[in-house]
Design a protein around this motif. Structure first.
Motif, PDB file in Angstrom:
ATOM      1  N   ILE A   4       0.853  -1.274  -0.151  1.00 52.77           N
ATOM      2  CA  ILE A   4       0.145  -0.026   0.080  1.00 52.77           C
ATOM      3  C   ILE A   4       0.999   1.188  -0.070  1.00 52.77           C
ATOM      4  O   ILE A   4       1.901   1.324   0.719  1.00 52.77           O
ATOM      5  CB  ILE A   4      -0.978  -0.096   1.204  1.00 52.77           C
ATOM      6  N   GLY A   5       0.678   2.189  -0.947  1.00 50.79           N
ATOM      7  CA  GLY A   5       1.412   3.374  -0.836  1.00 50.79           C
ATOM      8  C   GLY A   5       1.148   4.257  -2.096  1.00 50.79           C
ATOM      9  O   GLY A   5       0.494   3.902  -2.986  1.00 50.79           O
ATOM     10  N   ILE A   6       1.819   5.458  -2.055  1.00 48.48           N
ATOM     11  CA  ILE A   6       1.642   6.393  -3.241  1.00 48.48           C
ATOM     12  C   ILE A   6       2.988   5.930  -4.062  1.00 48.48           C
ATOM     13  O   ILE A   6       4.062   6.095  -3.592  1.00 48.48           O
ATOM     14  CB  ILE A   6       1.863   7.910  -2.800  1.00 48.48           C
ATOM     15  N   ALA A   7       2.649   5.810  -5.276  1.00 42.58           N
ATOM     16  CA  ALA A   7       3.815   5.381  -6.105  1.00 42.58           C
ATOM     17  C   ALA A   7       5.076   6.292  -6.331  1.00 42.58           C
ATOM     18  O   ALA A   7       4.756   7.359  -6.467  1.00 42.58           O
ATOM     19  CB  ALA A   7       3.370   4.969  -7.446  1.00 42.58           C
ATOM     20  N   ASN A   8       6.251   5.871  -5.971  1.00 43.43           N
ATOM     21  CA  ASN A   8       7.382   6.687  -6.256  1.00 43.43           C
ATOM     22  C   ASN A   8       7.438   7.790  -5.082  1.00 43.43           C
ATOM     23  O   ASN A   8       8.347   8.695  -5.495  1.00 43.43           O
ATOM     24  CB  ASN A   8       7.759   6.792  -7.408  1.00 43.43           C
ATOM     25  N   LYS A   9       6.906   7.734  -4.233  1.00 45.06           N
ATOM     26  CA  LYS A   9       6.776   9.110  -3.166  1.00 45.06           C
ATOM     27  C   LYS A   9       7.261   8.487  -1.908  1.00 45.06           C
ATOM     28  O   LYS A   9       7.433   9.365  -0.784  1.00 45.06           O
ATOM     29  CB  LYS A   9       5.404   9.641  -3.066  1.00 45.06           C
ATOM     30  N   ASN A  10       7.736   7.177  -1.832  1.00 44.03           N
ATOM     31  CA  ASN A  10       8.090   6.652  -0.459  1.00 44.03           C
ATOM     32  C   ASN A  10       7.314   6.922   0.733  1.00 44.03           C
ATOM     33  O   ASN A  10       7.822   7.276   1.901  1.00 44.03           O
ATOM     34  CB  ASN A  10       9.581   7.261  -0.092  1.00 44.03           C
ATOM     35  N   ILE A  11       5.901   6.947   0.418  1.00 39.45           N
ATOM     36  CA  ILE A  11       4.888   6.950   1.537  1.00 39.45           C
ATOM     37  C   ILE A  11       4.131   5.749   1.306  1.00 39.45           C
ATOM     38  O   ILE A  11       3.536   5.795   0.400  1.00 39.45           O
ATOM     39  CB  ILE A  11       4.220   8.249   1.468  1.00 39.45           C
ATOM     40  N   GLY A  12       4.459   4.555   2.118  1.00 37.57           N
ATOM     41  CA  GLY A  12       3.675   3.535   2.215  1.00 37.57           C
ATOM     42  C   GLY A  12       3.607   2.558   3.523  1.00 37.57           C
ATOM     43  O   GLY A  12       4.470   2.732   4.438  1.00 37.57           O
ATOM     44  N   THR A  13       3.215   1.453   3.250  1.00 36.80           N
ATOM     45  CA  THR A  13       3.312   0.367   4.272  1.00 36.80           C
ATOM     46  C   THR A  13       2.442  -0.771   3.681  1.00 36.80           C
ATOM     47  O   THR A  13       2.278  -1.129   2.394  1.00 36.80           O
ATOM     48  CB  THR A  13       2.383   0.982   5.547  1.00 36.80           C
TER      49      THR A  13
END
Length: 291
Positions: free
Chosen positions: A47-56
């Protein structure tokens, strides 16, 4: 001393990316990921925003919590898992999903494994030794990956028997990981697996670790990128002295690496941006293949 300096340099590179992504006012999204057919929870969905380094990743119960900076509120949150169709939702859409995200199962056409009368020979491919470099799980968030290229013999199909790596220190009670395999071209990676491959490391287990791949009947015809993905850790929280340059050596799991290795990559979190590991260093990852 050289190995410590290089180790810290790699850590600080990834740490800077994480701080940059997190040091903003944020919206906290909490939800659960479910199978659309059975309505059962899906564990360890990326799960996360692609290529934004915000995920889990979702937990074993399918639940997750993700902090999204206000500035990215209109970006799409991606959901992906082997065996399911990808899904993406804008943050506002996700908040209107009644706390549930449904993923639809996909029908996977399995590739037939070719069997010949000739006896297959075992070969070792990849990097099995190295000194002076350590890679720490501590710089990865859930869903983060450490990966390296494994070069395969040309013009022949290879059956993947096992995947191996070296653990130099291991202090948590246990940690759960997933092996991923990608075909890659122009730094675009495509996962080639039909099912998830999990393994767990327990406290104090060090040295050469072997993950058996033979039950998965994986046959490749070109070079692959193999990764270890960090999913979950079971350990009491430890407060570190931020001024201690060796703080990452305590309470962590470290993988061996070395200089002058194959092209290697890291991404700090699920759905994050792949970054080439600097200074031509690589983790000690290797495989046994049959041809």
């Amino acid at each position: 001393m050289k190995r410590i300096k290089l180790y810290i340099m790699l850590l600080l590179t990834m740490e800077a990316v994480m701080v940059q992504a997190q040091d903003h006012p944020s919206i906290v999204v909490e939800s659960i990921v479910l199978d659309s057919a059975s309505h059962t929870p899906l564990s360890y969905v990326n799960i996360g925003i692609a290529n934004k380094n915000i995920g889990t990743v979702s937990g074993v119960d399918g639940k997750f919590s993700l902090a999204v900076p206000d500035s990215l509120a209109q970006e799409r949150i991606m959901f992906s898992m082997i065996g399911y169709s990808n899904k993406s939702l804008i943050v506002s859409e996700l908040q209107n999903e009644n706390g549930k995200v449904f993923l639809s199962p996909t029908v996977i056409e399995l590739n037939a494994v070719e069997i010949t009368a000739a006896k297959m020979k075992a070969k070792k491919v990849g990097k099995s030794s190295g000194v002076g470099v350590y890679f720490s799980v501590g710089v990865l968030d859930f869903g983060g990956e450490l990966a390296t290229v494994i070069k395969m013999p040309k013009r022949k199909k290879s059956f993947l028997k096992d995947f191996n790596f070296k653990v130099t220190s291991n202090n948590p009670d246990s940690a759960l990981f997933r092996v991923n395999l990608y075909y890659f071209e122009n730094d675009v990676f495509k996962n080639i697996l039909d099912e998830n491959i999990y393994f767990k490391l327990y406290k104090g287990t060090t040295g050469d670790i072997c993950v058996d791949l033979s039950p998965y009947n994986i046959v490749v015809d070109r070079d692959v990128l193999v990764s270890i993905e960090f999913l979950e850790i079971y350990a009491p929280e430890v407060e570190f002295d931020e001024d201690d340059p060796n703080r990452y050596f305590y309470g962590d799991i470290n993988f061996a690496g070395g200089f002058v290795g194959p092209k290697s990559y890291m991404r700090p979190t699920s759905q994050g941006e792949w970054e080439k590991v600097p200074l031509s260093v690589a983790p000690c990852f290797w495989m046994t293949i049959l041809q």
